[in-house]
Scaffold this active site. Structure first.
Site, PDB file in Angstrom:
ATOM      1  CB  VAL A  86      11.785   2.120  22.776  1.00 59.20           C
ATOM      2  CG1 VAL A  86      12.721   0.990  22.356  1.00 59.20           C
ATOM      3  CG2 VAL A  86      12.319   3.469  22.307  1.00 59.20           C
ATOM      4  CE  LYS A  87       5.032  -4.086  20.127  1.00 64.52           C
ATOM      5  NZ  LYS A  87       4.412  -4.467  18.855  1.00 64.52           N
ATOM      6  CB  VAL A  88      11.873  -3.559  25.014  1.00 67.33           C
ATOM      7  CG1 VAL A  88      13.006  -4.423  25.502  1.00 67.33           C
ATOM      8  CG2 VAL A  88      12.363  -2.158  24.698  1.00 67.33           C
TER       9      VAL A  88
END
Ligand code: E4P
Length: 218
Positions: A86-88
Site C-alpha cells: 500500500v502506497k501512502v
C-alpha cells in the site's frame, strides 16, 4: 539492487518480466490515468492483473488524504493480492496510517519523499519501503541521488529495516548512480532498464564475431 518497473502499462510489464530481471512494479494515480484506467472496480482489477504478471511487490497508491480514508482504502487494496504494497503519501495522516498498517502486517511504500526528515518518519512508522523522488528533485536543481545516499547511510547507522526505493528515475545513469550509493530498489521506466544493455562496443564486437564466423562457415 532490485528493479521495479514504474508503470501501469501491462505490455511494458510483460516485456520487462520476460527479460527475467523484474522484481516488482510501482504505480501511482497519474500512471493509472495514463493507461485510461478509471472507476474503483477497474482500478482494482488492473492491480490484480499486474500481480498476475509479476511475481514481486506491486505498489498501489491510496487516494484518500485522511487517516480513516487511507486505512479503509489500504485494507481493500492489501486484500487484493499478497504482493500488494500500500502506497501512502508522506503527510501526517499518511505516517499514522503507515504505523497502523505496520501493526496489522500490511506492507507499505511511503511515497513523495523529498527530505531525510520525511524518510526518518517513514522508517520510524515501520514503512516497508521509502520512496525518495530522484528526478523531481533534479528538476528543481536539487540533487536526487544525494538524498538517496543520505537515506541509505542514515538507515544503516540506525539499523532501520525500511528499504530505500529510489523513485522518479528518469535515465540509465540514474540507475547506475542508485547502485553506487546502495539503494535497495530502483523503480524505473522500461527505457532506462533497456538502456543498461546498450553499448556500441557490444554491437560492433558482436558484428565482428558473426562476420568472422560466417567467413569460414558460410
Ligand atoms: C513511483 O513510485 C513514483 O510515483 C514515480 O517514480 C514518480 O515518477 P515521476 O517523477 O517520473 O512522475
Amino acid at each position: 539492487m532490485k528493479f521495479f518497473l514504474d508503470t501501469a502499462n501491462l505490455d511494458q510489464i510483460r516485456e520487462a518480466n520476460d527479460l527475467g530481471v523484474l522484481d516488482g512494479v510501482t504505480t501511482n494515480p497519474s500512471l493509472m490515468a495514463k493507461e485510461g484506467i478509471r472507476g474503483e472496480e477497474n482500478i482494482r482489477n488492473h492491480y490484480v492483473e499486474i500481480c498476475r504478471i509479476v511475481g514481486g511487490d506491486v505498489s498501489a497508491e491510496v487516494i484518500s488524504t485522511d487517516f480513516e480514508g487511507m486505512v479503509r482504502e489500504g485494507e481493500v487494496l492489501a486484500d487484493l493480492d499478497p504482493h500488494i504494497v500500500v502506497k501512502v503519501p508522506c503527510i501526517a495522516d499518511g505516517i499514522k496510517a503507515i504505523r497502523h498498517f505496520t501493526t496489522k502486517g500490511i506492507r507499505t511504500n511511503c511515497t513523495l519523499v523529498f527530505s531525510p526528515g520525511q524518510a526518518l518518519l517513514a522508517a520510524k512508522a515501520g514503512a516497508t519501503y521509502v520512496s525518495p523522488f530522484v528526478g523531481r528533485l533534479d528538476d528543481i536543481s536539487s540533487d536526487g541521488i544525494a538524498l538517496v545516499a543520505q537515506i541509505v547511510k542514515m538507515y544503516s547507522y540506525y539499523g532501520y529495516s525500511t528499504e530505500v526505493l529510489a523513485a522518479s528515475i528518469r535515465t540509465t545513469q540514474h540507475i547506475i548512480q542508485c547502485l553506487e550509493v546502495g539503494a535497495d530498489v530502483a523503480t524505473c521506466p522500461l527505457s532506462a532498464i533497456k538502456g543498461l544493455l546498450r553499448h556500441p562496443l557490444t554491437d560492433s564486437g558482436l558484428a565482428t564475431f558473426l562476420a568472422d564466423y560466417h567467413k569460414l562457415n558460410g
